[in-house]
Motif scaffolding. Structure first.
Motif, PDB file in Angstrom:
ATOM      1  N   GLU A 147      31.824  43.855  46.790  1.00  0.00           N
ATOM      2  CA  GLU A 147      32.382  44.507  45.204  1.00  0.00           C
ATOM      3  C   GLU A 147      33.606  45.308  46.070  1.00  0.00           C
ATOM      4  O   GLU A 147      34.674  45.637  45.533  1.00  0.00           O
ATOM      5  CB  GLU A 147      31.752  45.115  44.770  1.00  0.00           C
ATOM      6  CG  GLU A 147      30.802  44.076  43.762  1.00  0.00           C
ATOM      7  CD  GLU A 147      29.727  45.052  42.648  1.00  0.00           C
ATOM      8  OE1 GLU A 147      29.931  45.296  41.705  1.00  0.00           O
ATOM      9  OE2 GLU A 147      28.397  45.332  43.408  1.00  0.00           O
ATOM     10  N   ARG A 148      33.344  45.569  46.964  1.00  0.00           N
ATOM     11  CA  ARG A 148      34.116  47.184  47.800  1.00  0.00           C
ATOM     12  C   ARG A 148      35.240  46.469  48.265  1.00  0.00           C
ATOM     13  O   ARG A 148      36.568  47.271  48.231  1.00  0.00           O
ATOM     14  CB  ARG A 148      33.605  47.141  48.730  1.00  0.00           C
ATOM     15  CG  ARG A 148      34.657  48.274  49.438  1.00  0.00           C
ATOM     16  CD  ARG A 148      33.859  49.005  50.574  1.00  0.00           C
ATOM     17  NE  ARG A 148      32.329  50.322  50.807  1.00  0.00           N
ATOM     18  CZ  ARG A 148      32.230  50.264  51.281  1.00  0.00           C
ATOM     19  NH1 ARG A 148      32.220  50.346  52.763  1.00  0.00           N
ATOM     20  NH2 ARG A 148      31.068  51.381  51.104  1.00  0.00           N
ATOM     21  N   VAL A 149      35.339  44.845  48.224  1.00  0.00           N
ATOM     22  CA  VAL A 149      36.957  44.576  49.241  1.00  0.00           C
ATOM     23  C   VAL A 149      37.113  44.603  47.872  1.00  0.00           C
ATOM     24  O   VAL A 149      38.996  44.561  47.325  1.00  0.00           O
ATOM     25  CB  VAL A 149      36.686  43.391  50.297  1.00  0.00           C
ATOM     26  CG1 VAL A 149      38.138  42.739  50.198  1.00  0.00           C
ATOM     27  CG2 VAL A 149      36.029  43.848  51.345  1.00  0.00           C
ATOM     28  N   TRP A 150      36.849  43.394  47.190  1.00  0.00           N
ATOM     29  CA  TRP A 150      37.727  43.546  45.589  1.00  0.00           C
ATOM     30  C   TRP A 150      37.813  44.475  44.624  1.00  0.00           C
ATOM     31  O   TRP A 150      39.413  43.917  44.153  1.00  0.00           O
ATOM     32  CB  TRP A 150      36.939  41.850  44.648  1.00  0.00           C
ATOM     33  CG  TRP A 150      36.018  40.879  44.901  1.00  0.00           C
ATOM     34  CD1 TRP A 150      35.634  40.076  45.181  1.00  0.00           C
ATOM     35  CD2 TRP A 150      37.155  39.807  45.437  1.00  0.00           C
ATOM     36  NE1 TRP A 150      35.660  39.050  45.437  1.00  0.00           N
ATOM     37  CE2 TRP A 150      36.907  38.893  45.136  1.00  0.00           C
ATOM     38  CE3 TRP A 150      38.673  39.883  45.189  1.00  0.00           C
ATOM     39  CZ2 TRP A 150      36.872  36.664  45.477  1.00  0.00           C
ATOM     40  CZ3 TRP A 150      38.894  39.002  45.483  1.00  0.00           C
ATOM     41  CH2 TRP A 150      38.457  37.372  45.282  1.00  0.00           C
ATOM     42  N   TYR A 151      37.703  45.343  45.091  1.00  0.00           N
ATOM     43  CA  TYR A 151      38.376  46.530  44.073  1.00  0.00           C
ATOM     44  C   TYR A 151      39.250  46.628  45.029  1.00  0.00           C
ATOM     45  O   TYR A 151      40.495  47.278  44.082  1.00  0.00           O
ATOM     46  CB  TYR A 151      37.312  47.641  43.917  1.00  0.00           C
ATOM     47  CG  TYR A 151      37.807  49.690  43.846  1.00  0.00           C
ATOM     48  CD1 TYR A 151      37.423  49.065  42.448  1.00  0.00           C
ATOM     49  CD2 TYR A 151      37.700  49.914  44.908  1.00  0.00           C
ATOM     50  CE1 TYR A 151      38.697  50.680  42.319  1.00  0.00           C
ATOM     51  CE2 TYR A 151      38.499  51.394  43.908  1.00  0.00           C
ATOM     52  CZ  TYR A 151      38.301  51.350  43.087  1.00  0.00           C
ATOM     53  OH  TYR A 151      39.058  53.006  43.190  1.00  0.00           O
ATOM     54  N   ALA A 170      33.451  40.213  40.081  1.00  0.00           N
ATOM     55  CA  ALA A 170      31.623  39.492  39.274  1.00  0.00           C
ATOM     56  C   ALA A 170      30.729  38.578  40.014  1.00  0.00           C
ATOM     57  O   ALA A 170      29.932  38.223  40.320  1.00  0.00           O
ATOM     58  CB  ALA A 170      32.238  39.378  37.890  1.00  0.00           C
ATOM     59  N   ALA A 171      32.031  36.885  40.248  1.00  0.00           N
ATOM     60  CA  ALA A 171      31.000  35.859  40.622  1.00  0.00           C
ATOM     61  C   ALA A 171      31.065  36.231  42.349  1.00  0.00           C
ATOM     62  O   ALA A 171      29.991  35.462  42.642  1.00  0.00           O
ATOM     63  CB  ALA A 171      32.375  34.828  40.156  1.00  0.00           C
ATOM     64  N   GLY A 172      31.509  36.767  43.112  1.00  0.00           N
ATOM     65  CA  GLY A 172      31.582  36.916  44.401  1.00  0.00           C
ATOM     66  C   GLY A 172      30.187  37.718  44.209  1.00  0.00           C
ATOM     67  O   GLY A 172      29.293  37.760  45.229  1.00  0.00           O
TER      68      GLY A 172
END
Length: 268
Positions: A147-151, A170-172
């Protein structure tokens, strides 16, 4: 004496990603370039011309990173990027201005310009410096970002792409948190499921373990350095609601002070 404002500015300068302000300046991978996972890749760098000189540095650690923010410093930089793998440990500057390594395909997701290198250099008197390469893409990636990377990646894109990034995030995240903890053997971050919530009624007569015990071996020699650094727990989805108690408060007891004082009376 360094003021608090100067110290904060220096910390921001050192933490600024994707730009080399001292000692090491990456010259390869090129910005926006694409490499293949599993291939033997080589990173090149040169002296940036700023102090300290490369001649004053002793060794370094090289990490593969992903996330954000963009070239401009942001207060979110610490919380929007992640070290995916330690590519080179205790590399020596005296061996030259390049080093070769492999990027394993399970370290991250296939996403354009999501990856960059981070070098932590060490010199005399335990002095350290941090430098970053430009962003590049990696073909053949089959893993999942946190989540940190996607953010962090969402900070580098315009508003029109945020909705798609949230879906990917969300999927990851869902896939990561469903992998049993003992089976997460790669990467520097592990993922734990959301904490269980108590039921509304008590029906159990005993308290058996929710999960089976983990296998272990008794250490008889010094253990190796752990391969992960952080554990993230899935966010809580529980929601609660409450209302004001409509019952009339009970009246205070009356005429009980004499009974209370009698407890302390001397019966002798």
């Amino acid at each position: 004496m360094m003021t608090l404002a100067k110290a904060a500015s220096l910390l921001a300068l050192i933490s600024l990603p994707l730009a080399a302000y001292a000692d090491v300046e990456f010259t390869h991978p090129d910005p926006g370039s694409t490499v293949n996972s599993g291939d033997i890749l080589t990173a090149y760098w040169k002296d940036s011309g700023e102090a300290p000189s490369l001649l004053d540095l002793r060794d370094y650690d090289l990490f593969l990173c992903a996330g954000g923010p963009s070239e401009e410093y942001s207060a979110d930089s610490t919380f929007s990027q992640e070290d995916l793998a330690l590519l080179v440990q205790d590399g020596l500057f005296e061996r030259g201005n390049s080093v070769s390594f492999q990027i394993q395909p399970n370290l991250g997701s296939p996403y354009p310009d999501a990856y960059f290198l981070k070098m932590i250099s060490r010199g005399p008197n335990n002095a350290t410096a941090v430098n970053y390469s430009q962003r590049f893409s990696v073909n053949g990636m089959k893993g999942q970002f946190s989540e940190r990377v996607w953010y962090g990646l969402s900070l580098t894109n315009d508003a029109d792409s945020h909705q798609d990034l949230r879906k990917r995030q969300a999927a990851g995240a869902t896939a990561l948190y469903t992998v049993p903890y003992p089976e997460q053997s790669t990467g520097l971050t592990k993922y734990a499921p959301m904490a269980r919530q108590p039921g509304t009624t008590i029906t159990a007569k005993s308290a058996p373990p929710v999960f089976p015990t983990s296998a272990f071996s008794v250490a008889r020699t010094f253990l190796p350095i752990p391969t992960w650094q952080t554990t993230l727990t899935a966010p809580q989805t529980l929601s609660t609601s409450g209302i004001e108690n409509p019952a009339t408060p009970a009246p205070h007891p009356k005429d009980d002070m004499e009974l209370f004082l009698r407890r302390w009376a001397d019966d002798a």
